[in-house]
Write an enzyme that holds these catalytic residues in place. Sequence first.
Site, PDB file in Angstrom:
ATOM      1  N   SER A  81       0.940  -1.165   0.009  1.00 16.93           N
ATOM      2  CA  SER A  81       0.064   0.012   0.075  1.00 16.93           C
ATOM      3  C   SER A  81       0.987   1.261  -0.045  1.00 16.93           C
ATOM      4  CB  SER A  81      -0.566  -0.032   1.090  1.00 16.93           C
ATOM      5  OG  SER A  81      -1.630   1.046   1.489  1.00 16.93           O
ATOM      6  N   TYR A  95      -1.388  -1.130  10.475  1.00 17.29           N
ATOM      7  CA  TYR A  95      -1.550  -1.532   8.901  1.00 17.29           C
ATOM      8  C   TYR A  95      -0.458  -0.985   8.164  1.00 17.29           C
ATOM      9  CZ  TYR A  95      -3.823  -1.124   4.374  1.00 17.29           C
ATOM     10  OH  TYR A  95      -3.989  -1.434   3.034  1.00 17.29           O
TER      11      TYR A  95
END
Length: 189
Positions: A81, A95
């Site tokens: 990401s 995350y």
Amino acid sequence: GNVACRQDVDRMVAEALGRFDAIHILVNNAGVLRPTAVVDIEEDEWDLVVDVNLKGTYLCSRAVLPAMQKAGWGRVINFSSTAGKNVSTVGGAHYTAAKAGILGFTRHLAKEVARYGVTANSVCPGLIDTEMVRSTVTTRRANEYAQSFPIARLGQPQEVAELVAFLASNRAAYITGAALDINGGDLMI
């Protein structure tokens, strides 16, 4: 199956090999995101986010590599990401940490398996118009984020799929250890 459980992953890979006799392409795209602040992250939530995103990537890769190495060809495509390169726009520190870990894992894996004809790359999406994003932020907030990007919209899943298809193809045979951004210009490094 649960990608964070070795027995589930081994069973899944054994079933695929039993059915198809080979595994040529692995796309590690299982993911979970929570927007929790660090002081509020409970240990079980930390484990869930890191296990699904990072441990799942490791377990699935580990399980398919013997077949790819034997075949002398393979593609491992890991979903990181923009959070892995910077900080998450909508997710928490767990995350961000997991996605950064995927980038390091991918680079190491790429170096380790290249001699077997296997490539390993990471895809680094920004905000993509998915159920996970829509369940984390309001439509208004998603639109505000989108308007701040040079390409002023959320990305579409099909756009990410096309990048993955390219990385899985022979056209990407000389690309390995890379982290490819697809984020509308939100993060430019």
